[in-house]
Design a protein around this motif. Sequence first.
Motif, PDB file in Angstrom:
ATOM      1  N   ARG A  54      -4.590   6.349   2.032  1.00  0.00           N
ATOM      2  CA  ARG A  54      -4.016   5.027   1.798  1.00  0.00           C
ATOM      3  C   ARG A  54      -4.553   4.480   0.483  1.00  0.00           C
ATOM      4  O   ARG A  54      -5.757   4.474   0.251  1.00  0.00           O
ATOM      5  CB  ARG A  54      -4.369   4.087   2.951  1.00  0.00           C
ATOM      6  CG  ARG A  54      -3.700   4.490   4.245  1.00  0.00           C
ATOM      7  CD  ARG A  54      -4.175   3.667   5.450  1.00  0.00           C
ATOM      8  NE  ARG A  54      -4.145   2.249   5.198  1.00  0.00           N
ATOM      9  CZ  ARG A  54      -5.202   1.440   5.376  1.00  0.00           C
ATOM     10  NH1 ARG A  54      -6.355   1.904   5.799  1.00  0.00           N
ATOM     11  NH2 ARG A  54      -5.098   0.148   5.142  1.00  0.00           N
TER      12      ARG A  54
ATOM     13  N   VAL B 181      -8.655   0.516   1.936  1.00  0.00           N
ATOM     14  CA  VAL B 181      -7.784   1.440   1.206  1.00  0.00           C
ATOM     15  C   VAL B 181      -8.508   1.897  -0.041  1.00  0.00           C
ATOM     16  O   VAL B 181      -9.403   1.215  -0.544  1.00  0.00           O
ATOM     17  CB  VAL B 181      -6.444   0.773   0.816  1.00  0.00           C
ATOM     18  CG1 VAL B 181      -5.651   0.395   2.039  1.00  0.00           C
ATOM     19  CG2 VAL B 181      -6.645  -0.420  -0.096  1.00  0.00           C
TER      20      VAL B 181
ATOM     21  N   GLU C 265       0.844  -1.193   0.000  1.00  0.00           N
ATOM     22  CA  GLU C 265       0.000   0.000   0.000  1.00  0.00           C
ATOM     23  C   GLU C 265       0.878   1.242   0.000  1.00  0.00           C
ATOM     24  O   GLU C 265       2.022   1.216   0.442  1.00  0.00           O
ATOM     25  CB  GLU C 265      -0.997  -0.012   1.172  1.00  0.00           C
ATOM     26  CG  GLU C 265      -0.575   0.644   2.412  1.00  0.00           C
ATOM     27  CD  GLU C 265      -1.667   0.633   3.507  1.00  0.00           C
ATOM     28  OE1 GLU C 265      -2.624  -0.147   3.443  1.00  0.00           O
ATOM     29  OE2 GLU C 265      -1.507   1.415   4.426  1.00  0.00           O
TER      30      GLU C 265
ATOM     31  N   GLU D 264       0.907   5.320   1.182  1.00  0.00           N
ATOM     32  CA  GLU D 264       0.274   6.344   2.014  1.00  0.00           C
ATOM     33  C   GLU D 264       0.803   7.688   1.531  1.00  0.00           C
ATOM     34  O   GLU D 264       1.995   7.978   1.647  1.00  0.00           O
ATOM     35  CB  GLU D 264       0.587   6.164   3.490  1.00  0.00           C
ATOM     36  CG  GLU D 264      -0.185   7.149   4.352  1.00  0.00           C
ATOM     37  CD  GLU D 264       0.102   6.988   5.832  1.00  0.00           C
ATOM     38  OE1 GLU D 264       0.240   8.042   6.489  1.00  0.00           O
ATOM     39  OE2 GLU D 264       0.183   5.852   6.313  1.00  0.00           O
TER      40      GLU D 264
END
Length: 194
Positions: free
Chosen positions: A69, A82, A62, A64
């Motif tokens: 996210r 997310v 993922e 950020e």
Amino acid sequence: MGTVVRLPKARPAPHLLQLRIELAWIKPAIWRRVVVPETITLPKLHQVIQAVMGWHDSHLHEFEIVGERYGVPDPDYDCEPVRNEQRVRLATALGGAKSFRYVYDFGDDWEHRIKVERRLPPDPLFDTALCLGGANATPPEDVGGEPGYADFVAAMADPDHPEHHDMLEWYGAPFDPAVFDISAADMRLQRIKV
């Protein structure tokens, strides 16, 4: 008089971004410097990071960026969903931000700190990412995060270490934590059209 044929306007080439990607919490620093178009999508940037770090894309990841996210939504895994990264372009997600995070493998939790070092002029011939430099070897997949990597390096460096033989057998080859092969990274990048 002949027919006038209007060709579609070519899109101007995007500006390029020079990024420094560094694994958090590891000393000496494991880092890579890459150039990508600012219009790169997050899934393509994920592929670029995998290529320059030498990861195998075997785990979830993922991004950020500016408090948001982004990743591949997994309703069976995500406690906090997310945003789908699929069509998100890096420049759009960044706004004017100069740094962001990328996490790979939620078990080992490899946190990458990514800094936008420079915005470069467009280059119409640029169709792939380019690795400009880096330092130190990427930890093996599934080594156990930063503490497991420290144990792995200690065991691999000392033939008398009680775990040396097991680690060597598990990894399958000798390991030098100081080696980074930029030509191998660039060969992996050549397969990714950005």
